[in-house]
Write an enzyme that holds these catalytic residues in place. Structure first.
Site, PDB file in Angstrom:
ATOM      1  N   ASN A 114       0.828  -1.211   0.000  1.00 21.44           N
ATOM      2  CA  ASN A 114       0.000   0.000   0.000  1.00 21.44           C
ATOM      3  C   ASN A 114       0.860   1.258   0.000  1.00 21.44           C
ATOM      4  O   ASN A 114       0.411   2.326  -0.400  1.00 21.44           O
ATOM      5  CB  ASN A 114      -0.964  -0.010   1.189  1.00 21.44           C
ATOM      6  CG  ASN A 114      -0.272   0.037   2.534  1.00 21.44           C
ATOM      7  OD1 ASN A 114      -0.118   1.096   3.140  1.00 21.44           O
ATOM      8  ND2 ASN A 114       0.154  -1.112   3.042  1.00 21.44           N
ATOM      9  N   HIS A 115       2.125   1.120   0.409  1.00 23.12           N
ATOM     10  CA  HIS A 115       2.993   2.293   0.482  1.00 23.12           C
ATOM     11  C   HIS A 115       3.471   2.766  -0.879  1.00 23.12           C
ATOM     12  O   HIS A 115       4.033   3.853  -0.993  1.00 23.12           O
ATOM     13  CB  HIS A 115       4.153   2.013   1.434  1.00 23.12           C
ATOM     14  CG  HIS A 115       3.679   1.735   2.826  1.00 23.12           C
ATOM     15  ND1 HIS A 115       3.072   2.701   3.599  1.00 23.12           N
ATOM     16  CD2 HIS A 115       3.652   0.586   3.552  1.00 23.12           C
ATOM     17  CE1 HIS A 115       2.708   2.165   4.753  1.00 23.12           C
ATOM     18  NE2 HIS A 115       3.051   0.891   4.743  1.00 23.12           N
ATOM     19  N   TYR A 142      10.911   3.146   0.746  1.00 29.44           N
ATOM     20  CA  TYR A 142      10.324   1.809   0.645  1.00 29.44           C
ATOM     21  C   TYR A 142       9.182   1.808  -0.371  1.00 29.44           C
ATOM     22  O   TYR A 142       9.096   0.922  -1.231  1.00 29.44           O
ATOM     23  CB  TYR A 142       9.818   1.375   2.021  1.00 29.44           C
ATOM     24  CG  TYR A 142       8.980   0.120   2.012  1.00 29.44           C
ATOM     25  CD1 TYR A 142       9.544  -1.120   1.736  1.00 29.44           C
ATOM     26  CD2 TYR A 142       7.613   0.173   2.304  1.00 29.44           C
ATOM     27  CE1 TYR A 142       8.773  -2.277   1.736  1.00 29.44           C
ATOM     28  CE2 TYR A 142       6.838  -0.976   2.309  1.00 29.44           C
ATOM     29  CZ  TYR A 142       7.421  -2.190   2.026  1.00 29.44           C
ATOM     30  OH  TYR A 142       6.654  -3.329   2.024  1.00 29.44           O
ATOM     31  N   SER A 171      -1.520  -5.268   5.078  1.00 30.93           N
ATOM     32  CA  SER A 171      -0.698  -5.741   6.199  1.00 30.93           C
ATOM     33  C   SER A 171      -1.105  -7.172   6.495  1.00 30.93           C
ATOM     34  O   SER A 171      -2.291  -7.443   6.688  1.00 30.93           O
ATOM     35  CB  SER A 171      -0.892  -4.858   7.438  1.00 30.93           C
ATOM     36  OG  SER A 171      -2.266  -4.772   7.799  1.00 30.93           O
ATOM     37  N   ARG A 182      -5.620   1.045  12.663  1.00 29.20           N
ATOM     38  CA  ARG A 182      -5.318   1.058  11.218  1.00 29.20           C
ATOM     39  C   ARG A 182      -5.426  -0.347  10.619  1.00 29.20           C
ATOM     40  O   ARG A 182      -5.824  -0.510   9.467  1.00 29.20           O
ATOM     41  CB  ARG A 182      -3.921   1.634  10.995  1.00 29.20           C
ATOM     42  CG  ARG A 182      -3.413   1.520   9.566  1.00 29.20           C
ATOM     43  CD  ARG A 182      -2.092   2.273   9.413  1.00 29.20           C
ATOM     44  NE  ARG A 182      -1.305   1.771   8.292  1.00 29.20           N
ATOM     45  CZ  ARG A 182      -1.533   2.077   7.020  1.00 29.20           C
ATOM     46  NH1 ARG A 182      -2.534   2.877   6.714  1.00 29.20           N
ATOM     47  NH2 ARG A 182      -0.767   1.583   6.057  1.00 29.20           N
TER      48      ARG A 182
END
Length: 274
Positions: A114-115, A142, A171, A182
């Site tokens: 997702n980053h 990252y 995650s 989150r």
């Protein structure tokens, strides 16, 4: 009929460790590559333990030989220096893809994050969720490396007729609890993770695909349409853990506004455990 041999890089990491027992099945051999020590094969477990680095061309060539499919999880899984991120995540993925191409592996699954789109706003997701192929807006070095991995996957799929599926993982832990509130948005349960990897391994001729790797969480902001088109069906929902997180502070500021959460304000180039 010969066994299917699936090479998994980064197999000693969190996701690799969770997938090892879940991806076992009759007629399949898991070839597990990592620099870190790994548990030996259990009785009746069809695994091959390989010690090696994704940055080592000779090691990757040997690991890819005779493999039918590749799941690439190897690399730094958190923010790190630019030099380390470039060496392991970007150059390492290039080394892995080159070895896979030379070995004739036609099915490759790459772990993104997702980053890679961390600076996209949660509020922009819409009713259907943020599309899996949303263009990159990385939140860290990252995240940049994951965006680069996605582009490398696209290049190899287009140039060399490889089926490459990139999973933007939210995650993946045993439970969403380590991430606090989150995690109720981003969680990919280990069982759903295995279901998604199986779908990616078995989808007929997908070409290049970008999909989200999350469970069907009540609070998710990610589209599952693209993953479901490959045959994925989520059976888990992070909301069952909501009561256990009720006393934890909810994200605020940038951590609440953006997909990348706290990564959006974490110092660049410094390892952090977020």
């Amino acid at each position: 009929m010969a066994d299917q041999r699936v090479l998994i890089t980064g197999s000693a990491g969190i996701v690799g460790t969770l997938m090892r027992p879940r991806l076992r099945k009759p007629g399949r051999v898991l070839r597990l590559l990592d620099l870190a020590e790994q548990a030996p094969a259990e009785a009746g477990e069809a695994v091959e333990i390989v010690t090696g680095s994704v940055t080592d061309r000779e090691a990757m060539a040997a690991a890819c030989a005779g493999a039918d499919a590749l799941i690439h999880l190897g690399g730094h899984s958190r923010e790190n220096t630019w030099e380390a991120t470039l060496d392991v995540n970007i150059n390492g993925t290039h080394t892995v893809l080159e070895a896979a191409r030379e070995a004739g592996i036609k099915r490759v699954i790459l772990a993104s994050s997702n980053h890679a789109v961390g600076f996209r706003r949660n509020a922009d997701a819409g009713a259907a969720g943020l599309p899996a192929d949303s263009s990159p807006r990385p939140d860290t070095y990252y995240g940049v490396s994951k965006a680069a991995i996605e582009s490398l996957g696209s290049l190899y799929a287009s140039r060399f007729a490889m089926d490459v599926i990139v999973i933007r993982i939210g995650s993946c832990f045993e439970t969403p609890l380590p991430l606090g509130p989150r995690g109720l948005t981003t969680w990919l349960s280990p069982d759903d993770g295995a279901r998604l990897f199986e779908a990616c391994l078995n989808a007929p001729s997908p070409g290049y695909r970008l999909v989200w790797g999350v469970s069907d969480n009540t609070r998710r902001v990610y589209s599952l349409t693209e993953a479901e088109a490959l045959g994925y069906k989520s059976l888990d929902n992070a909301e069952v853990y909501a009561d256990q997180l009720a006393d934890k502070p909810a994200p605020t500021g940038a951590a609440a506004e953006f997909v990348g959460g706290p990564f959006c304000t974490a110092p660049l180039g410094q390892f952090n455990p977020l």
